[in-house]
Design a protein around this motif. Structure first.
Motif, PDB file in Angstrom:
ATOM      1  N   GLY A   1       0.814  -1.206   0.000  1.00 16.12           N
ATOM      2  CA  GLY A   1       0.000   0.000   0.000  1.00 16.12           C
ATOM      3  C   GLY A   1       0.842   1.247   0.000  1.00 16.12           C
ATOM      4  N   GLN A   2       0.469   2.185   0.892  1.00 17.43           N
ATOM      5  CA  GLN A   2       1.206   3.441   1.068  1.00 17.43           C
ATOM      6  C   GLN A   2       1.061   4.401  -0.110  1.00 17.43           C
ATOM      7  OE1 GLN A   2       2.198   3.578   4.190  1.00 17.43           O
ATOM      8  NE2 GLN A   2       1.660   1.427   4.373  1.00 17.43           N
ATOM      9  N   VAL A   3       0.065   4.182  -0.939  1.00 10.78           N
ATOM     10  CA  VAL A   3      -0.258   5.147  -1.995  1.00 10.78           C
ATOM     11  C   VAL A   3      -1.765   5.368  -1.976  1.00 10.78           C
ATOM     12  CG1 VAL A   3       1.701   4.598  -3.487  1.00 10.78           C
ATOM     13  CG2 VAL A   3      -0.438   3.303  -3.718  1.00 10.78           C
ATOM     14  N   GLY A   4      -2.179   6.513  -2.473  1.00  7.05           N
ATOM     15  CA  GLY A   4      -3.591   6.819  -2.492  1.00  7.05           C
ATOM     16  C   GLY A   4      -4.351   5.981  -3.503  1.00  7.05           C
ATOM     17  N   GLN A   5      -5.667   5.887  -3.303  1.00  8.36           N
ATOM     18  CA  GLN A   5      -6.535   5.150  -4.212  1.00  8.36           C
ATOM     19  C   GLN A   5      -7.546   6.110  -4.845  1.00  8.36           C
ATOM     20  OE1 GLN A   5      -7.422   0.909  -2.598  1.00  8.36           O
ATOM     21  NE2 GLN A   5      -7.618   2.262  -0.844  1.00  8.36           N
ATOM     22  N   HIS A   6      -8.133   5.677  -5.949  1.00 13.31           N
ATOM     23  CA  HIS A   6      -9.090   6.558  -6.625  1.00 13.31           C
ATOM     24  C   HIS A   6     -10.280   6.883  -5.733  1.00 13.31           C
ATOM     25  CE1 HIS A   6     -12.462   3.784  -7.601  1.00 13.31           C
ATOM     26  NE2 HIS A   6     -11.533   2.847  -7.646  1.00 13.31           N
ATOM     27  N   THR A   7     -10.623   5.979  -4.820  1.00 13.94           N
ATOM     28  CA  THR A   7     -11.758   6.240  -3.927  1.00 13.94           C
ATOM     29  C   THR A   7     -11.513   7.441  -3.026  1.00 13.94           C
ATOM     30  OG1 THR A   7     -10.834   4.604  -2.384  1.00 13.94           O
ATOM     31  CG2 THR A   7     -12.533   3.840  -3.915  1.00 13.94           C
ATOM     32  N   GLY A   8     -10.244   7.812  -2.853  1.00 12.17           N
ATOM     33  CA  GLY A   8      -9.916   8.933  -1.985  1.00 12.17           C
ATOM     34  C   GLY A   8     -10.377  10.281  -2.524  1.00 12.17           C
ATOM     35  N   VAL A   9     -10.641  10.355  -3.820  1.00  9.75           N
ATOM     36  CA  VAL A   9     -11.144  11.608  -4.386  1.00  9.75           C
ATOM     37  C   VAL A   9     -12.472  11.982  -3.728  1.00  9.75           C
ATOM     38  CG1 VAL A   9     -11.901  12.752  -6.517  1.00  9.75           C
ATOM     39  CG2 VAL A   9      -9.926  11.209  -6.557  1.00  9.75           C
ATOM     40  N   LEU A  10     -13.191  10.976  -3.277  1.00 10.71           N
ATOM     41  CA  LEU A  10     -14.468  11.198  -2.596  1.00 10.71           C
ATOM     42  C   LEU A  10     -14.310  12.053  -1.346  1.00 10.71           C
ATOM     43  CD1 LEU A  10     -17.534  10.215  -2.567  1.00 10.71           C
ATOM     44  CD2 LEU A  10     -16.760   8.465  -0.953  1.00 10.71           C
ATOM     45  N   ASP A  11     -13.135  12.045  -0.738  1.00 17.31           N
ATOM     46  CA  ASP A  11     -12.925  12.764   0.517  1.00 17.31           C
ATOM     47  C   ASP A  11     -13.241  14.258   0.397  1.00 17.31           C
ATOM     48  OD1 ASP A  11     -12.050  10.352   1.508  1.00 17.31           O
ATOM     49  OD2 ASP A  11     -10.076  11.070   2.144  1.00 17.31           O
ATOM     50  N   LEU A  12     -13.036  14.817  -0.789  1.00 20.16           N
ATOM     51  CA  LEU A  12     -13.245  16.260  -0.979  1.00 20.16           C
ATOM     52  C   LEU A  12     -14.515  16.557  -1.772  1.00 20.16           C
ATOM     53  CD1 LEU A  12     -10.478  16.528   0.334  1.00 20.16           C
ATOM     54  CD2 LEU A  12      -9.857  18.183  -1.447  1.00 20.16           C
ATOM     55  N   LYS A  13     -15.478  15.635  -1.710  1.00 18.77           N
ATOM     56  CA  LYS A  13     -16.727  15.824  -2.454  1.00 18.77           C
ATOM     57  C   LYS A  13     -17.450  17.105  -2.058  1.00 18.77           C
ATOM     58  CE  LYS A  13     -19.713  13.127   0.689  1.00 18.77           C
ATOM     59  NZ  LYS A  13     -18.741  13.125   1.825  1.00 18.77           N
ATOM     60  N   CYS A  14     -17.281  17.526  -0.804  1.00 17.00           N
ATOM     61  CA  CYS A  14     -18.021  18.691  -0.313  1.00 17.00           C
ATOM     62  C   CYS A  14     -17.408  20.015  -0.754  1.00 17.00           C
ATOM     63  CB  CYS A  14     -18.173  18.623   1.199  1.00 17.00           C
ATOM     64  SG  CYS A  14     -19.302  17.315   1.728  1.00 17.00           S
ATOM     65  N   MET A  15     -16.531  19.969  -1.753  1.00 18.28           N
ATOM     66  CA  MET A  15     -16.109  21.203  -2.403  1.00 18.28           C
ATOM     67  C   MET A  15     -17.331  21.966  -2.911  1.00 18.28           C
ATOM     68  SD  MET A  15     -12.858  22.056  -2.512  1.00 18.28           S
ATOM     69  CE  MET A  15     -11.165  21.447  -2.539  1.00 18.28           C
ATOM     70  N   SER A  16     -18.409  21.251  -3.216  1.00 12.39           N
ATOM     71  CA  SER A  16     -19.610  21.937  -3.714  1.00 12.39           C
ATOM     72  C   SER A  16     -20.283  22.760  -2.616  1.00 12.39           C
ATOM     73  CB  SER A  16     -20.599  20.934  -4.316  1.00 12.39           C
ATOM     74  OG  SER A  16     -20.966  19.956  -3.371  1.00 12.39           O
ATOM     75  N   LYS A  17     -20.217  22.302  -1.361  1.00 12.84           N
ATOM     76  CA  LYS A  17     -20.709  23.124  -0.255  1.00 12.84           C
ATOM     77  C   LYS A  17     -19.847  24.374  -0.115  1.00 12.84           C
ATOM     78  CE  LYS A  17     -22.240  19.291   2.753  1.00 12.84           C
ATOM     79  NZ  LYS A  17     -22.046  18.699   4.098  1.00 12.84           N
ATOM     80  N   LEU A  18     -18.545  24.151  -0.146  1.00  8.63           N
ATOM     81  CA  LEU A  18     -17.609  25.258   0.004  1.00  8.63           C
ATOM     82  C   LEU A  18     -17.794  26.277  -1.118  1.00  8.63           C
ATOM     83  CD1 LEU A  18     -13.954  25.053   1.075  1.00  8.63           C
ATOM     84  CD2 LEU A  18     -14.472  26.226  -1.048  1.00  8.63           C
ATOM     85  N   ALA A  19     -17.957  25.791  -2.344  1.00 10.11           N
ATOM     86  CA  ALA A  19     -18.130  26.697  -3.481  1.00 10.11           C
ATOM     87  C   ALA A  19     -19.367  27.559  -3.309  1.00 10.11           C
ATOM     88  CB  ALA A  19     -18.217  25.891  -4.778  1.00 10.11           C
ATOM     89  N   GLY A  20     -20.473  26.951  -2.867  1.00 12.25           N
ATOM     90  CA  GLY A  20     -21.688  27.723  -2.644  1.00 12.25           C
ATOM     91  C   GLY A  20     -21.483  28.818  -1.617  1.00 12.25           C
TER      92      GLY A  20
END
Length: 475
Positions: free
Chosen positions: A199-218
Motif C-alpha cells: 500500500g502506502q499510496v492513495g486510491q481513486h476512492t480517496g477523491v471522494l474525501d473532498l466531495k463537499c467542495m460543492s458546499k464550500l463553493a456555494g
C-alpha cells in the motif's frame, strides 16, 4: 384602600408584561450539528433574501450552526500526527475506511506496534465496515467540518448581515488553502491509502474525501456575489489560483480519472466536485460540459425503471448508499441550474428520473441504518418537482417528525410545506427579510439566532393564553 389596589394592579401588570416579554422573545429552536452528504446552495436564492416566514426556524439553526462550527476552526492538513509517504505534511492524507489488517501471515512473535501493523500486515477490504483507527489521521473529518463551516458562516452572513461570519469564512479559507505554513498541496495523492506492504499510496476512492467542495463553493459564491468586504479580491484570486491547480490534478491524475469513471456514487460525487470547482473559478461553460458528461454517461444506468439504484442497493448498507448517491445526483442538478443546464427531467436509459429514485427510496425501510440521511433529498425533490398532493410533506411529518422545518436545508429547498408546524402568521424571520415583509425584531439571544414574536410550534400557547387572560382582567 383604592390606592393600594391600584398599586397592586400596576405591579401585577408589570409582572405579566415581563412574563409575556420572556415568552415572546425566546430564541428560535435549533437542531444539533449534522453534515449532509452533499449540497450546492445557489447564491442568488440566498442573496435575494426572499425568505418565507416558515423558514424562520431553519434560519435560526443556520446561524447557530455557523457559530458552533466556527468554534471548532480553523482547520488545516498540518494537524495530523502521521506524515504522508512524501514526507510533506502539506499533502492531504487519509486511510481507506473499510480497510482492515490481516496479520496472520506476518510471523511475528511479539505484539506489533500500530506503526508495524500499518506497514507490514496485508490489508483487506470489508465493505461498509469502518476501521475505527482510520480516523487517527483525520484530514477527511477536518475538511468536512471546514466545508460546513464555510457554507453556514456564509449563509449566516447573508441572513444577519454580521461581518463576524464573513470574517470566519475568510479566516478558514486562508488556513486551509492559502497560508504558507498550513496550506494543503493541490492533490489527493495519499487519500484513502490502503495500508500494508503493497500500500502506502492513495486510491481513486480517496477523491471522494473532498466531495463537499460543492458546499464550500456555494458558501464562497455567496460572499463573492454578495460583495462581502471581508472577502477581498486578493483572497479571491489566491483561492482561484489554488483551485485551478487542483482542477488540473483532478482532470489528469490517474487515480482521479479512475474515480471519474466509477459507475456508482463515487463517479457521481466526482462530477459534483469538478463542476463546483469550475464554477468557483468562473468556468461555467466547463461546468456545464462536466455535468452533461455525467448525465449522458453514468446517470444513464444508475436508476432502474422502478426507481431503484441497483449499484447502491447491492452494497452492505443499501438505504445509506441509495440516499448517498441520490444526494450527489441532486447536487449535480442544482449546479446545473446555476450554470443553465436543466437536468431534473433528464431520463436514464430506463426512462427514470431523479424523482423516480426518490419515490423508490421512500418506500424502503431504513432498518438499522440512519433514516435521516434521506430527509434532505425528500425536501429537495419536493421543492423542485412540486408536492401538489402533499405526499412528500406527509412523509416528512411521519418520518422526520414535527421538527423538520428547523433543518437548515429547509431554507434553500423551497417551496416545501411546513405541514402547519411553524406558526408564522405573527412570527418574525430570524433574518433580515421575509416574504411578509416583516423583519427581525432586533432582539437577540446570546447566540444571535433571532427572536420569535408570537408562538412557535405552540410551545408556549397555554402559558401565553393564560397570561393574556389575566393581563386583560387587570387592564
Amino acid at each position: 384602600m383604592r390606592s393600594h389596589a391600584s398599586g397592586a394592579r400596576a405591579v401585577l401588570k408589570a409582572v405579566f408584561s415581563a412574563s409575556l416579554g420572556v415568552l415572546f422573545l425566546q430564541p428560535l429552536p435549533v437542531r444539533s450539528l449534522t453534515s449532509y452528504a452533499n449540497d450546492f446552495v445557489d447564491p442568488a436564492t440566498i442573496l435575494a433574501k426572499d425568505f418565507s416566514n416558515i423558514t424562520a426556524e431553519a434560519q435560526a439553526t443556520i446561524v447557530q450552526w455557523a457559530q458552533d462550527y466556527a468554534e471548532k476552526g480553523p482547520w488545516t492538513v498540518m494537524n495530523k500526527s502521521v506524515t504522508p509517504p512524501s514526507g510533506d505534511k502539506h499533502d492531504y492524507m487519509s486511510w481507506a475506511p473499510y480497510s482492515w489488517p490481516d496479520c496472520s501471515s506476518v510471523g511475528n512473535t511479539t505484539e506489533l506496534s500500530p506503526e508495524e501493523v500499518w506497514a507490514t500486515c496485508p490489508y483487506v477490504t470489508k465493505d461498509g465496515q469502518f476501521n475505527p483507527d482510520g480516523r487517527l489521521i483525520n484530514d477527511v473529518g477536518a475538511f468536512q467540518d471546514f466545508s460546513d463551516a464555510v457554507l453556514y458562516n456564509a449563509l449566516a452572513w447573508a441572513i444577519k448581515g454580521n461581518a463576524m461570519y464573513s470574517s470566519n469564512v475568510a479566516k478558514f479559507v486562508k488556513a486551509w488553502f492559502i497560508d504558507a505554513d498550513t496550506a494543503m498541496n493541490p492533490n489527493l495523492n495519499y487519500a484513502q491509502m490502503k495500508r500494508g506492504p503493497d500500500g502506502q499510496v492513495g486510491q481513486h476512492t480517496g477523491v471522494l474525501d473532498l466531495k463537499c467542495m460543492s458546499k464550500l463553493a456555494g458558501g464562497v459564491l455567496i460572499l463573492r456575489e454578495g460583495k462581502a468586504s471581508e472577502w477581498t479580491s486578493e483572497l479571491d484570486s489566491q483561492l482561484t489560483n489554488w483551485t485551478t491547480s487542483y482542477i488540473n490534478w483532478l482532470t489528469t491524475a490517474q487515480i482521479a480519472l479512475e474515480e471519474e469513471a466509477a459507475d456508482n456514487n463515487h463517479g457521481t460525487f466526482y462530477y459534483n466536485q469538478l463542476a463546483a470547482l469550475q464554477v468557483l473559478v468562473g468556468d461555467k461553460d466547463g461546468a456545464k460540459q462536466t455535468l452533461e458528461k455525467y448525465f449522458t454517461t453514468q446517470y444513464k444506468w444508475q436508476i432502474a425503471a422502478n426507481g431503484d439504484q441497483p449499484l447502491e442497493t447491492a452494497r452492505t448498507r443499501p438505504y445509506h448508499y441509495r440516499a448517498y448517491n441520490l444526494a450527489a445526483m441532486i447536487t449535480n442538478a442544482k449546479i446545473g441550474d446555476y450554470v443553465g443546464y436543466n437536468a431534473w427531467n433528464l431520463t436514464t436509459s430506463n426512462g427514470s428520473t431523479i424523482k423516480s429514485a426518490l419515490d423508490y427510496a421512500i418506500t424502503q425501510s431504513a432498518g438499522k441504518e440512519t433514516a435521516s440521511e434521506l430527509w434532505p433529498n425528500v425536501v429537495a425533490v419536493g421543492a423542485v418537482y412540486g408536492d401538489a398532493d402533499g405526499k412528500y410533506a406527509k412523509w416528512m411529518l411521519s418520518n422526520a417528525g414535527r421538527d423538520y422545518p428547523e433543518d437548515p436545508q429547509f431554507l434553500w429547498n423551497q417551496p416545501f410545506s411546513d405541514s402547519g408546524l411553524v406558526k408564522a402568521s405573527n412570527t418574525a424571520s430570524a433574518g433580515n427579510s421575509a416574504t411578509s415583509g416583516t423583519s427581525g425584531s432586533g432582539t437577540k439571544s446570546s447566540h444571535d439566532n433571532g427572536a420569535v414574536v408570537g408562538l412557535v410550534n405552540g410551545k408556549w400557547s397555554v402559558v401565553a393564553a393564560a397570561s393574556l387572560v389575566v393581563a386583560s382582567m387587570l387592564a
